[in-house]
Write an enzyme that holds these catalytic residues in place. Structure first.
Site, PDB file in Angstrom:
ATOM      1  N   GLU A  21       1.487   3.641  -3.362  1.00  0.00           N
ATOM      2  CA  GLU A  21       1.011   5.536  -3.516  1.00  0.00           C
ATOM      3  C   GLU A  21       2.398   6.126  -3.701  1.00  0.00           C
ATOM      4  O   GLU A  21       2.149   7.209  -4.491  1.00  0.00           O
ATOM      5  CB  GLU A  21       0.699   5.526  -2.061  1.00  0.00           C
ATOM      6  N   HIS A  36       0.711  -1.258  -0.018  1.00  0.00           N
ATOM      7  CA  HIS A  36       0.295   0.080   0.181  1.00  0.00           C
ATOM      8  C   HIS A  36       0.921   1.335  -0.015  1.00  0.00           C
ATOM      9  O   HIS A  36       0.633   2.058  -0.659  1.00  0.00           O
ATOM     10  CB  HIS A  36      -0.819  -0.116   1.140  1.00  0.00           C
ATOM     11  N   LYS A  54       2.949   5.993  -7.480  1.00  0.00           N
ATOM     12  CA  LYS A  54       2.006   6.627  -8.175  1.00  0.00           C
ATOM     13  C   LYS A  54       2.316   8.082  -8.325  1.00  0.00           C
ATOM     14  O   LYS A  54       2.168   8.880  -9.354  1.00  0.00           O
ATOM     15  CB  LYS A  54       0.403   6.562  -7.904  1.00  0.00           C
ATOM     16  N   ASN A  55       2.799   8.661  -7.105  1.00  0.00           N
ATOM     17  CA  ASN A  55       3.017  10.211  -7.154  1.00  0.00           C
ATOM     18  C   ASN A  55       4.454  10.579  -7.534  1.00  0.00           C
ATOM     19  O   ASN A  55       4.292  11.363  -8.487  1.00  0.00           O
ATOM     20  CB  ASN A  55       3.136  10.466  -5.569  1.00  0.00           C
TER      21      ASN A  55
END
Length: 404
Positions: free
Chosen positions: A246, A242, A249-250
């Site tokens: 994230e 998780h 993605k950023n």
């Protein structure tokens, strides 16, 4: 009918008041492992039927400390009702002294039901905050109170789901269908960090390619320990995934939008195991962020992405709510790790994930409710009301039983 409903509500309030008197019992990942190896369903049942109501009651009391305007939002009211319903279902087992096979099966089914009911809690609470922003002016004090509450609320949720997942994976009906035979519940005693890194990268890359038709490559700089072995730790792979998903993605979004060319600099990942921590560093050349905004990146009410519509809520998890980074940091901190951002404005950003190298030091970090909590919503020092086995002695279940 109204009288019956009133009596039920008053009874619920009394039970929540009672259970909120007790502190949640913080566990270490080593304790999870040691218990999972013995896998005694009756002992797990006896522990959870007391512990889960305590954890639910602690956070339910804090929900009512939220600003009145936020409590009145439809989505927040829905979440509140979910918690009340789950609490009611759990305390039914507290008065049941029997531990028959039928009771154990019913308990496991209720846990699955509760987990499914709460699967959209993050998005629903986020929607409630958006409803408040759309209908009311939010001052700094209110924003700080919401930030403080959401950190505690979502951390509590992580801990509750951890307990539920451990029990249902160890004793549920589909235990024999588990493909991860080495896992103990949701914990991998030999979690291969580089494998989780690659998995998170590939899935984030798929989304980036879909949206931008391009994506940066991945370069892993170091992934071996002092003995030249792949770095493995005792950890919950889904939590690490998780966080990494994230971050990737950023980083991908920032890199593509900053360079606007077909030739993109790669993302660099460095994995190192030290005496205390396993560190995973994700570096990009996505232009970085100004220092004045660095802490805002962990605020729930701040996002650089467009606000999602309700129909988009499940497309990319939490995109646009601004919840990705703050919740990722909670996942890291849950077992006494951390997530830190270091940015060079105009060049790029480094995100460092700290994970405890020793399983007996990876203790749950849990919020606790007490009479001082009301005051904590009005001050800036919010560091002294978290439950941790590092510096607190939780109430024993023997003491807990004796009080009833």
């Amino acid at each position: 009918m109204r009288l019956i409903g009133y009596r039920l509500a008053k009874n619920l309030e009394k039970m929540v008041d009672f259970y909120s008197q007790f502190n949640p019992s913080s566990l270490s990942i080593k304790q999870f492992i040691d218990f999972g190896l013995k896998a005694n369903e009756q002992k797990s049942y006896q522990f959870l039927k007391k512990e889960l109501p305590v954890r639910l009651a602690n956070i339910m009391k804090e929900i009512h400390l939220l600003p009145d305007n936020l409590l009145k939002m439809p989505s927040v009211n829905l979440v509140n009702n979910w918690y009340a319903q789950s609490f009611n279902e759990m305390i039914e087992f507290e008065v049941d002294d029997g531990c028959t096979e039928q009771t154990l099966n019913k308990f496991c089914q209720i846990l699955v039901k509760i987990r499914n009911r709460h699967s959209d809690v993050v998005q629903t609470m986020a929607q409630g905050v958006l409803e408040l922003k759309d209908s009311h002016e939010i001052d700094l004090h209110t924003e700080n109170s919401i930030q403080y509450f959401l950190d505690r609320f979502y951390m509590s949720r992580i801990g509750i789901r951890m307990l539920i997942n451990q029990h249902t994976l160890l004793f549920g009906e589909h235990i024999n269908n588990n493909n991860h035979h080495q896992h103990i519940g949701c914990i991998d005693p030999y979690c291969d960090v580089i494998s989780v890194v690659k998995d998170a990268y590939e899935n984030a890359r798929f989304l980036c390619d879909q949206y931008y038709l391009t994506s940066p490559e991945l370069e892993i700089c170091k992934s071996i320990d002092a003995d030249d072995e792949p770095i493995k730790i005792v950890y919950v792979p889904s939590h690490l995934y998780h966080i990494l998903f994230e971050l990737f993605k950023n980083s991908m979004r920032a890199t593509v939008e900053h360079h606007k060319t077909d030739i993109l600099p790669p993302l660099h990942v460095t994995i190192v195991k030290g005496k205390e921590d396993v560190c995973v560093k994700v570096s990009d050349q996505g232009g970085g962020i100004p220092r004045s905004l660095s802490e805002r990146m962990f605020h729930y009410m701040y996002s650089t992405a467009p606000q999602p519509s309700k129909s988009d809520a499940h497309t990319v998890p939490l995109a646009g709510y601004g919840y990705g980074l703050p919740i990722s940091r909670l996942y890291a901190r849950y077992l006494h790790g951390d997530l830190v951002l270091l940015s060079c404005d105009g060049f790029g950003t480094e995100a460092i994930i700290y994970l405890k190298a020793l399983s007996n030091e990876a203790n749950e970090l849990l919020p606790i409710y007490n009479k001082m909590s009301t005051r904590f919503y009005k001050i800036t020092d919010h560091t002294i009301d978290w439950r941790s086995t590092c510096n607190h002695t939780p109430i024993s279940h023997q003491q807990f039983t004796q009080t009833q």
